[in-house]
Design a protein around this motif. Structure first.
Motif, PDB file in Angstrom:
ATOM      1  N   VAL A  20      -0.016   3.442   3.707  1.00 50.48           N
ATOM      2  CA  VAL A  20       0.454   4.316   4.791  1.00 50.48           C
ATOM      3  C   VAL A  20       1.765   5.013   4.405  1.00 50.48           C
ATOM      4  O   VAL A  20       2.003   6.160   4.773  1.00 50.48           O
TER       5      VAL A  20
ATOM      6  N   PRO B 209       1.845   8.600   1.300  1.00 45.27           N
ATOM      7  CA  PRO B 209       1.829  10.053   1.551  1.00 45.27           C
ATOM      8  C   PRO B 209       3.202  10.601   1.934  1.00 45.27           C
ATOM      9  O   PRO B 209       3.567  11.713   1.538  1.00 45.27           O
ATOM     10  N   MET B 210       3.988   9.807   2.666  1.00 46.69           N
ATOM     11  CA  MET B 210       5.337  10.237   3.056  1.00 46.69           C
ATOM     12  C   MET B 210       6.238  10.386   1.820  1.00 46.69           C
ATOM     13  O   MET B 210       7.033  11.323   1.724  1.00 46.69           O
TER      14      MET B 210
ATOM     15  N   CYS C 248      -0.250  15.778   3.877  1.00 46.45           N
ATOM     16  CA  CYS C 248       0.401  14.484   4.142  1.00 46.45           C
ATOM     17  C   CYS C 248      -0.168  13.865   5.424  1.00 46.45           C
ATOM     18  O   CYS C 248      -0.505  12.672   5.457  1.00 46.45           O
TER      19      CYS C 248
ATOM     20  N   THR D 123      -2.424  10.440   5.522  1.00 48.21           N
ATOM     21  CA  THR D 123      -1.945   9.309   6.335  1.00 48.21           C
ATOM     22  C   THR D 123      -2.984   8.954   7.393  1.00 48.21           C
ATOM     23  O   THR D 123      -3.266   7.766   7.633  1.00 48.21           O
TER      24      THR D 123
ATOM     25  N   TYR E 293      -5.880   6.982   5.968  1.00 44.49           N
ATOM     26  CA  TYR E 293      -5.532   5.578   5.735  1.00 44.49           C
ATOM     27  C   TYR E 293      -5.538   4.799   7.038  1.00 44.49           C
ATOM     28  O   TYR E 293      -6.129   3.716   7.127  1.00 44.49           O
TER      29      TYR E 293
END
Ligand code: HEM
Length: 170
Positions: free
Chosen positions: A21, A24-25, A115, A119, A122
């Motif tokens: 999680v 992507p950030m 992004c 996210t 996921y």
């Protein structure tokens, strides 16, 4: 033994899911780095999260889960559905690795939409697995594929799918 394995399974799943999680950030932050030193630092942190934290946790989660198959009653339809979703989660794990390589190549970037989509994928697959494994829904495989769980039913299923083309055993 079962309790210990289940504890390890759940603990490593928490780390695996958390890592996926957060990745992507980290990819998204690539667009905000101001200089080479910052870029290298972000790259190092991302590699650490993927290689040292998330991937080993995934290996242990899958290993303990596989050991639990032999200790628990898993011959239910919900478990097959869980395995299908776990397969999707493993594929998405590989996708994170490929994305990392692309994002940290020269001129690599991850957009805000990408992004959010990654996210969301996921979160969706993780929540779906948790719902299936905790609710253990009663799915009747006969409604979807009759005889799927019949012992020794594979030859009949293959005949049904491909016709009677196999050489009969003497
Ligand atoms: C190859 C991967 C995996 C295998 C082989 C596997 C296998 C298993 C088995 C056999 C159990 C015991 C089932 C029972 O108590 O009847 C279990 C429990 C559990 N698994 Fe997995 N698992 C895998 C991956 C995952 C993933 C990715 C998640 C979540 C994202 C997950 C979440 C859970 C949870 C929450 C339990 C506890 C269920 C309960 O005690 O009621 N597993 N797993």
């Amino acid at each position: 033994m079962t309790t210990f394995l289940k504890f390890l399974h759940l603990a490593t799943i928490a780390v695996w899911s958390g890592g996926l999680v957060v990745l992507p950030m980290l990819f998204w932050q690539r667009r905000h780095v101001a200089n080479v030193a910052e870029l290298e630092r972000l790259h190092r942190v991302t590699r650490y999260v993927y290689v040292v934290v998330t991937s080993p946790a995934a290996f242990v989660a899958i290993g303990t889960g596989t050991a639990l198959i032999f200790l628990q009653t898993t011959f239910h339809e919900w478990f097959s559905l869980k395995m299908l979703l776990v397969g999707a989660m493993a594929m998405l794990h590989v996708l994170a690795g490929l994305t990392a390589v692309k994002v940290f190549s020269a001129n690599g970037r991850m957009g805000t939409t990408a992004c959010i989509v990654l996210t969301s994928l996921y979160l969706l697959v993780i929540v779906a697995i948790l719902v299936v494994v905790l609710a253990k829904p009663g799915i009747d495989a006969n409604q979807i594929a009759p005889h799927l769980f019949d012992p020794g039913g594979l030859p009949a299923l293959l005949d049904q799918l491909f016709g009677e083309t196999r050489t009969p055993t003497p």
